[in-house]
Design a protein around this motif. Structure first.
Motif, PDB file in Angstrom:
ATOM      1  N   GLN A  97       0.849  -1.186   0.000  1.00  0.00           N
ATOM      2  CA  GLN A  97       0.000   0.000   0.000  1.00  0.00           C
ATOM      3  C   GLN A  97       0.890   1.243   0.000  1.00  0.00           C
ATOM      4  O   GLN A  97       1.962   1.235   0.596  1.00  0.00           O
ATOM      5  CB  GLN A  97      -0.872   0.064   1.261  1.00  0.00           C
ATOM      6  N   GLN A  98       0.407   2.298  -0.627  1.00  0.00           N
ATOM      7  CA  GLN A  98       1.100   3.572  -0.573  1.00  0.00           C
ATOM      8  C   GLN A  98       0.528   4.374   0.590  1.00  0.00           C
ATOM      9  O   GLN A  98      -0.683   4.513   0.732  1.00  0.00           O
ATOM     10  CB  GLN A  98       0.924   4.334  -1.879  1.00  0.00           C
ATOM     11  N   LEU A  99       1.407   4.881   1.436  1.00  0.00           N
ATOM     12  CA  LEU A  99       1.012   5.663   2.603  1.00  0.00           C
ATOM     13  C   LEU A  99       1.169   7.149   2.317  1.00  0.00           C
ATOM     14  O   LEU A  99       1.924   7.538   1.427  1.00  0.00           O
ATOM     15  CB  LEU A  99       1.878   5.287   3.808  1.00  0.00           C
ATOM     16  N   THR A 100       0.480   7.954   3.095  1.00  0.00           N
ATOM     17  CA  THR A 100       0.667   9.404   3.040  1.00  0.00           C
ATOM     18  C   THR A 100       1.569   9.777   4.212  1.00  0.00           C
ATOM     19  O   THR A 100       1.282   9.412   5.355  1.00  0.00           O
ATOM     20  CB  THR A 100      -0.681  10.143   3.126  1.00  0.00           C
ATOM     21  N   TRP A 101       2.634  10.472   3.921  1.00  0.00           N
ATOM     22  CA  TRP A 101       3.631  10.872   4.924  1.00  0.00           C
ATOM     23  C   TRP A 101       3.516  12.381   5.124  1.00  0.00           C
ATOM     24  O   TRP A 101       3.824  13.144   4.222  1.00  0.00           O
ATOM     25  CB  TRP A 101       5.030  10.494   4.444  1.00  0.00           C
ATOM     26  N   ASP A 102       3.074  12.781   6.278  1.00  0.00           N
ATOM     27  CA  ASP A 102       2.788  14.191   6.546  1.00  0.00           C
ATOM     28  C   ASP A 102       3.653  14.673   7.714  1.00  0.00           C
ATOM     29  O   ASP A 102       3.313  14.456   8.874  1.00  0.00           O
ATOM     30  CB  ASP A 102       1.299  14.350   6.864  1.00  0.00           C
ATOM     31  N   LYS A 103       4.759  15.316   7.382  1.00  0.00           N
ATOM     32  CA  LYS A 103       5.710  15.752   8.412  1.00  0.00           C
ATOM     33  C   LYS A 103       5.226  16.981   9.172  1.00  0.00           C
ATOM     34  O   LYS A 103       5.640  17.214  10.303  1.00  0.00           O
ATOM     35  CB  LYS A 103       7.080  16.026   7.798  1.00  0.00           C
ATOM     36  N   LYS A 104       4.390  17.776   8.579  1.00  0.00           N
ATOM     37  CA  LYS A 104       3.847  18.973   9.233  1.00  0.00           C
ATOM     38  C   LYS A 104       4.960  19.845   9.810  1.00  0.00           C
ATOM     39  O   LYS A 104       5.071  20.007  11.019  1.00  0.00           O
ATOM     40  CB  LYS A 104       2.868  18.595  10.346  1.00  0.00           C
ATOM     41  N   ASP A 105       5.770  20.383   8.949  1.00  0.00           N
ATOM     42  CA  ASP A 105       6.919  21.180   9.395  1.00  0.00           C
ATOM     43  C   ASP A 105       6.540  22.317  10.335  1.00  0.00           C
ATOM     44  O   ASP A 105       7.321  22.714  11.175  1.00  0.00           O
ATOM     45  CB  ASP A 105       7.686  21.726   8.182  1.00  0.00           C
TER      46      ASP A 105
END
Length: 157
Positions: A97-105
């Motif tokens: 599965q492709q995940l969403t990576w949200d670092k939220k700088d």
């Protein structure tokens, strides 16, 4: 019209409560790590503690879009997020599965998540949904443990 709307909303809220109750049963049957929660009122969300101050797992139902989102929240630990992001291809290949990576700088917390289609009114598909969520959480949990151990080791050297 309003009476029908309230009845529909009520039915939906009851389905959410029933879904999370059955999910709690599923967790209790399949996990020694997580402790199921027994909500008395309907919620859009379900949180699972990882017994660490760095992260927790969160599930959110969006009944309008008919999706459930499985999220790993990393609280104030950009270093752990970066470590996991370095493993992104391996993690996604293992999950298929492709995940969403949200670092939220601009914020302290980060999240890694995936959404899955679900129709709460179709109880026959709940088990499939539980399995999908469980697989996602299990793999992320494994990588979180490895990431935390590696960061501890690196910081001790």
């Amino acid at each position: 019209m309003k009476a029908t709307q309230n009845k529909d909303t009520s039915d939906l809220e009851l389905k959410k409560l029933e879904y999370w109750t059955k999910f709690s049963d599923y967790i209790e049957e399949h996990s020694s790590i997580f402790k199921p929660k027994n909500y008395k009122l309907p919620h859009n969300w379900y949180d699972l503690s990882l017994n660490t101050k760095f992260s927790h797992l969160a599930l959110t139902i969006n009944s309008n879009n008919k999706t459930i989102t499985s999220q790993v929240y990393l609280d104030d630990n950009k270093e752990l997020f970066d470590y996991l992001y370095e493993q992104k291809d391996e993690i996604e290949n293992e999950l298929k599965q492709q995940l969403t990576w949200d670092k939220k700088d601009s914020r302290k917390s980060c999240k890694i998540y995936i959404s899955h289609n679900i129709d709460l009114m179709d109880e026959y598909k709940w088990e499939q949904s539980f399995k999908f969520i469980w697989m996602m959480q299990k793999y992320c949990m494994d990588y979180l443990k490895i990431g935390l151990m590696n960061l501890i080791i690196l910081n001790e050297v």
